[in-house]
Design a protein around this motif. Structure first.
Motif, short mmCIF file in Angstrom:
data_model
loop_
_atom_site.label_atom_id
_atom_site.label_comp_id
_atom_site.label_asym_id
_atom_site.label_seq_id
_atom_site.Cartn_x
_atom_site.Cartn_y
_atom_site.Cartn_z
N VAL A 220 12.04 7.40 -0.23
CA VAL A 220 12.38 7.33 -1.65
C VAL A 220 11.24 6.65 -2.39
N MET A 221 10.97 7.09 -3.60
CA MET A 221 10.01 6.41 -4.47
C MET A 221 10.68 6.14 -5.82
N VAL A 222 10.57 4.89 -6.27
CA VAL A 222 11.15 4.47 -7.55
C VAL A 222 10.00 4.15 -8.51
N PHE A 223 10.02 4.74 -9.69
CA PHE A 223 8.95 4.54 -10.66
C PHE A 223 9.34 3.46 -11.66
N VAL A 224 8.49 2.44 -11.74
CA VAL A 224 8.74 1.31 -12.64
C VAL A 224 7.67 1.28 -13.72
N GLU A 225 7.94 0.48 -14.74
CA GLU A 225 7.04 0.47 -15.91
C GLU A 225 5.88 -0.49 -15.76
N LYS A 226 6.13 -1.66 -15.15
CA LYS A 226 5.13 -2.73 -15.14
C LYS A 226 4.76 -3.13 -13.72
N THR A 238 8.20 1.41 -4.44
CA THR A 238 8.01 1.43 -5.89
C THR A 238 6.60 1.87 -6.25
N LYS A 239 6.47 2.43 -7.44
CA LYS A 239 5.19 2.90 -7.94
C LYS A 239 5.20 2.80 -9.45
N ILE A 240 4.05 2.49 -10.04
CA ILE A 240 3.98 2.41 -11.50
C ILE A 240 4.03 3.83 -12.08
N ALA A 241 4.90 4.03 -13.06
CA ALA A 241 5.01 5.33 -13.71
C ALA A 241 3.68 5.70 -14.35
N ARG A 242 3.29 6.96 -14.17
CA ARG A 242 2.01 7.42 -14.70
C ARG A 242 2.13 7.97 -16.10
N ILE A 243 3.33 8.39 -16.47
CA ILE A 243 3.62 8.81 -17.84
C ILE A 243 4.98 8.21 -18.21
N PRO A 244 5.27 8.01 -19.50
CA PRO A 244 6.54 7.39 -19.89
C PRO A 244 7.77 8.09 -19.33
N ALA A 245 7.71 9.41 -19.17
CA ALA A 245 8.87 10.16 -18.69
C ALA A 245 9.24 9.82 -17.25
N GLU A 246 8.32 9.17 -16.52
CA GLU A 246 8.61 8.82 -15.12
C GLU A 246 9.33 7.49 -14.98
N VAL A 247 9.33 6.66 -16.00
CA VAL A 247 9.93 5.32 -15.88
C VAL A 247 11.42 5.44 -15.53
N GLY A 248 11.82 4.77 -14.45
CA GLY A 248 13.22 4.80 -14.02
C GLY A 248 13.57 5.97 -13.12
N ARG A 249 12.59 6.81 -12.81
CA ARG A 249 12.86 7.98 -11.96
C ARG A 249 12.99 7.56 -10.50
#
Length: 369
Positions: A220-226, A238-249
């Motif tokens: 599983v990979m969870v995309f975070v904002e910061k 966890t991974k930093i979201a690369r575009i805003p639409a990925e945050v929380g995915r």
């Protein structure tokens, strides 16, 4: 409010009936297919284009990217073509979009002699070694994350990312769901198993992909904002979201590929139910490699895998009780009842026809044009 997306990797046989992997296929071979497929301007900015410029459409060439002595991209060694859907508010809409994109891909591929086939691990190669060997810049680049360090593994594997997100969920809540799905991964991945071939023959199990991949690579990979929200783990959770639409995915990455969209619908419904469920208490930051290997060998014939898969399916069904998506779980219930996976069908066909290629050509029959 839930949102869903699907990323589905497609393998091919070429016009000679041979498996079209990195050993006999060039970027241009697949790129001529992608170039004929349409672009949808409204897809952006919710779909990421990426630095190399390969991911410009709903379809793009999946492969191993090569660089010169800097960030200058020079080549992509191909393994297949990935389809990605846009973000959808219902599971059925995501499935419909995948189905249409697959239809268009089949039409384009057939004009160049390529036929899509279901397989989740390269049936002939056990290793991928970049040629020429990695240069100093590429070696340094691979140290950037645990996933880059194991980037050779995905060149042998084919599988989906099933994406799910929930509006209003806190970062802690999203990460907790990621840990929950990581813990229960070895019990639910058999629903998708489709890699029973290895080095030119039948493997002693159902999913070479799971046996080799999960543990070294994330479930599983969870995309975070910061950056401060990242959890340090190998492989990454966890991974930093690369575009805003990925945050929380939340991306579930451990399933094998499927050629029956009803199974993808069922798996997305299962994940949705697990997000809603509050009874299952298992949590893990990294996937249990040994448990995944047992699962990969035995599937639902293993009593422990079967029992917890049944527990998880029932918990998801109860959580979805008043949701129409509960009906999408039906194919998974049948598989559990029969203790069968999609790999069993591939094995049966192979035993009948005696050829990996001939067996693979029997896949996607319900979805091919």
């Amino acid at each position: 409010m839930f949102y869903f997306g699907i990323e589905h990797e497609v393998a091919f046989l070429n016009n000679e009936g041979k498996f079209a992997d990195f050993s006999r296929t060039k970027f241009a071979d697949f790129n001529q297919i992608v170039e004929r497929l349409p672009t949808y301007p409204s897809d952006y900015p919710q779909l990421r284009v990426g630095d190399a410029g390969i991911k410009e459409k709903r379809w793009y060439i999946e492969g191993f990217e090569r660089f010169k002595d800097s960030e200058n991209f020079i080549e992509c060694v191909p393994k297949g073509i990935e389809i990605r859907t846009t973000i959808n508010s219902t599971i059925q809409n995501a499935i419909n979009e995948l189905s249409e994109s697959f239809r268009l891909l089949c039409e384009g591929a057939s004009s160049f002699g390529f036929s899509p086939v279901l397989v989740s691990f390269n049936p002939y190669y056990a290793v991928f070694e970049p040629q020429p060997p990695l240069n100093d810049y590429e070696i340094k680049r691979r140290q950037a994350s645990p996933e880059k360090q194991t980037a050779h593994i995905p060149m042998l594997t084919y599988g989906p990312d099933l994406n799910i997100s929930v509006s209003g969920l806190s970062t802690e809540g999203v990460i907790d769901i990621g840990k929950k799905l990581t813990y229960y991964s070895p019990y639910i991945v058999p629903f998708s198993y489709s890699s029973p071939f290895y080095q030119g023959t039948l493997w002693d199990g159902l999913s070479v992909r799971t046996f080799i991949r999960t543990g070294k690579r994330p479930a599983v990979m969870v995309f975070v904002e910061k950056r401060e929200q990242l959890i340090d783990s190998v492989p990454s959770l966890t991974k930093i979201a690369r575009i805003p639409a990925e945050v929380g995915r939340i991306e579930f990455k451990a399933f094998d590929s499927c050629d029956d969209w009803k199974i993808y619908a069922g798996l997305l419904a299962l994940l949705k139910g697990l997000v809603l469920d509050e009874t299952l208490l298992g949590r893990a930051t990294v996937p249990d490699a040994e448990k995944h290997q047992i699962s990969a060998k035995e599937g639902f014939d293993n009593e422990d895998i079967l029992a917890i898969a049944l527990q998880v399916l029932q918990a998801s069904e109860i959580a979805l009780l008043n949701d129409p998506d509960v009906q999408l779980l039906a194919p998974l219930k049948v598989m559990l009842q029969k203790r069968e996976t999609p790999a069993h069908k591939l094995i049966q066909v192979f035993n009948r026809v005696g050829s990996i290629e001939e067996a693979l050509l029997q896949s996607y029959l319900s979805t091919k044009v």
